[in-house]
Design a protein around this motif. Structure first.
Motif, PDB file in Angstrom:
ATOM      1  N   UNK A 278     -24.144  61.098  29.826  1.00  0.00           N
ATOM      2  CA  UNK A 278     -22.866  61.159  29.740  1.00  0.00           C
ATOM      3  C   UNK A 278     -22.464  59.910  28.901  1.00  0.00           C
ATOM      4  N   UNK A 279     -23.115  58.865  29.028  1.00  0.00           N
ATOM      5  CA  UNK A 279     -22.897  57.594  28.110  1.00  0.00           C
ATOM      6  C   UNK A 279     -23.101  57.947  26.668  1.00  0.00           C
ATOM      7  N   UNK A 280     -24.163  58.739  26.395  1.00  0.00           N
ATOM      8  CA  UNK A 280     -24.620  59.298  25.224  1.00  0.00           C
ATOM      9  C   UNK A 280     -23.566  60.357  24.414  1.00  0.00           C
ATOM     10  N   UNK A 281     -22.530  60.801  25.327  1.00  0.00           N
ATOM     11  CA  UNK A 281     -21.572  61.576  24.818  1.00  0.00           C
ATOM     12  C   UNK A 281     -21.641  63.016  25.424  1.00  0.00           C
ATOM     13  N   UNK A 282     -22.459  63.445  25.921  1.00  0.00           N
ATOM     14  CA  UNK A 282     -22.776  64.730  26.503  1.00  0.00           C
ATOM     15  C   UNK A 282     -22.367  64.725  27.872  1.00  0.00           C
ATOM     16  N   UNK A 283     -20.897  64.714  27.972  1.00  0.00           N
ATOM     17  CA  UNK A 283     -20.563  64.374  29.441  1.00  0.00           C
ATOM     18  C   UNK A 283     -20.755  65.407  30.430  1.00  0.00           C
ATOM     19  N   UNK A 284     -20.154  66.554  29.894  1.00  0.00           N
ATOM     20  CA  UNK A 284     -20.586  67.783  30.821  1.00  0.00           C
ATOM     21  C   UNK A 284     -22.014  68.089  31.296  1.00  0.00           C
TER      22      UNK A 284
END
Length: 306
Positions: A278-284
């Motif tokens: 999620x921290x890398x941007x892939x939250x779901x």
């Protein structure tokens, strides 16, 4: 004939829920999430199961004394069959990784397999054991970054030697670099779990849970996002559950408490992987990865992950 249930216990099948998140976290950090990522995650699971089967084969004489209920010493799985399972899963994992990611994936998968077998056969009972196991998990995260594609680059650019640099090679190298912090975070967590696991039978000195608890706090801190509630919540959940189990070891360093903490570290890893994803941007996707944690805890009641 060996029953499937015995093989599932041999490879500690439910613990594999903690594995795909390594590849997903590495792929997310590298910007390499794509159609080849699930196959790399599958290869990672095969190599993990190979390591578990190889671990029991290597420990068969010790388990006959300390854990006679395990599949090999109990006679439910023959040693030769366990070794064959470990070798076959290793070959299958390497083949799948190579098919999915080509030579770049093989360049990580082969050292990963070597580290797994090296841990089982050589390093496990040495001072290097936790570090080697940590390296296995770190390489597993980097495996997910091996499919990072090329990025646009000014034509005619050259490296320090004056030769033209390949944009694809540069992008792939950059992907591994971007995934390195996530790999180190997962490796640090793995060090704490492995260090505790070495005291599952004998119990621990209180200095050990103090050290691993401090390590867990540092790991959770590195997984936090920039004011993003999802990685913050996942990292906090990871730290709370695994940290609480270690705090109980600090109060009572008996073997059952140590085993419970090791189990919490294994089944709680998806929450950490989810926070990194999620921290890398892939939250779901990070939430989906973290959802494996409660499933793993339920399955651990049927087959022990330790």
């Amino acid at each position: 004939m060996t029953r499937m249930g015995d093989l599932a216990e041999l490879v500690r099948a439910p613990a594999a829920l903690s594995v795909p998140g390594d590849v997903l976290a590495g792929a997310a950090a590298a910007g390499a999430l794509g159609r080849r990522t699930p196959a790399l995650a599958g290869a990672s699971v095969l190599l993990y199961w190979a390591g578990m089967a190889g671990n029991d084969w290597a420990d068969r004489r010790l388990d006959a004394v300390e854990r006679p209920e395990r599949p090999i010493p109990s006679g439910r799985v023959r040693p030769a069959a366990a070794f064959g399972v470990a070798a076959g899963l290793t070959a299958a994992g390497l083949a799948l990784a190579t098919a999915a990611g080509g030579r770049r994936a093989a360049a990580v998968a082969v050292p990963l397999a070597a580290a797994i077998w090296g841990y089982d056969l050589v390093a496990k009972d040495t001072a290097a054991g936790p570090a080697v196991m940590a390296a296995c998990r770190g390489l597993d995260v980097l495996l997910g970054a091996t499919t990072a594609g090329p990025t646009p680059r000014r034509s005619g650019a050259s490296g320090p030697s004056g030769r033209r640099s390949s944009p694809a090679v540069a992008a792939r190298s950059a992907g591994l670099v971007r995934a390195l912090p996530a790999a180190l975070t997962v490796a640090a967590h793995t060090w704490t779990v492995t260090a505790l696991s070495r005291r599952e039978v004998s119990g621990a000195d209180r200095r050990l849970p103090r050290a691993t608890l401090a390590g867990t706090a540092l790991v959770a801190a590195t997984a936090l996002g920039r004011a993003d509630p999802i990685p913050v919540a996942l990292a906090a959940g990871y730290a709370t559950r695994y940290g609480s189990a270690q705090a109980r070891v600090l109060a009572d360093p008996s073997p059952p408490r140590v085993r419970a903490a090791v189990g919490a570290g294994i089944t709680g890893l998806p929450a950490l992987q989810g926070a990194l994803t999620a921290r890398a941007g892939a939250r779901l996707l990070g939430l989906a990865v973290a959802a494996a944690a409660p499933v793993g805890r339920r399955l651990a009641r049927l087959i022990s992950p330790t």
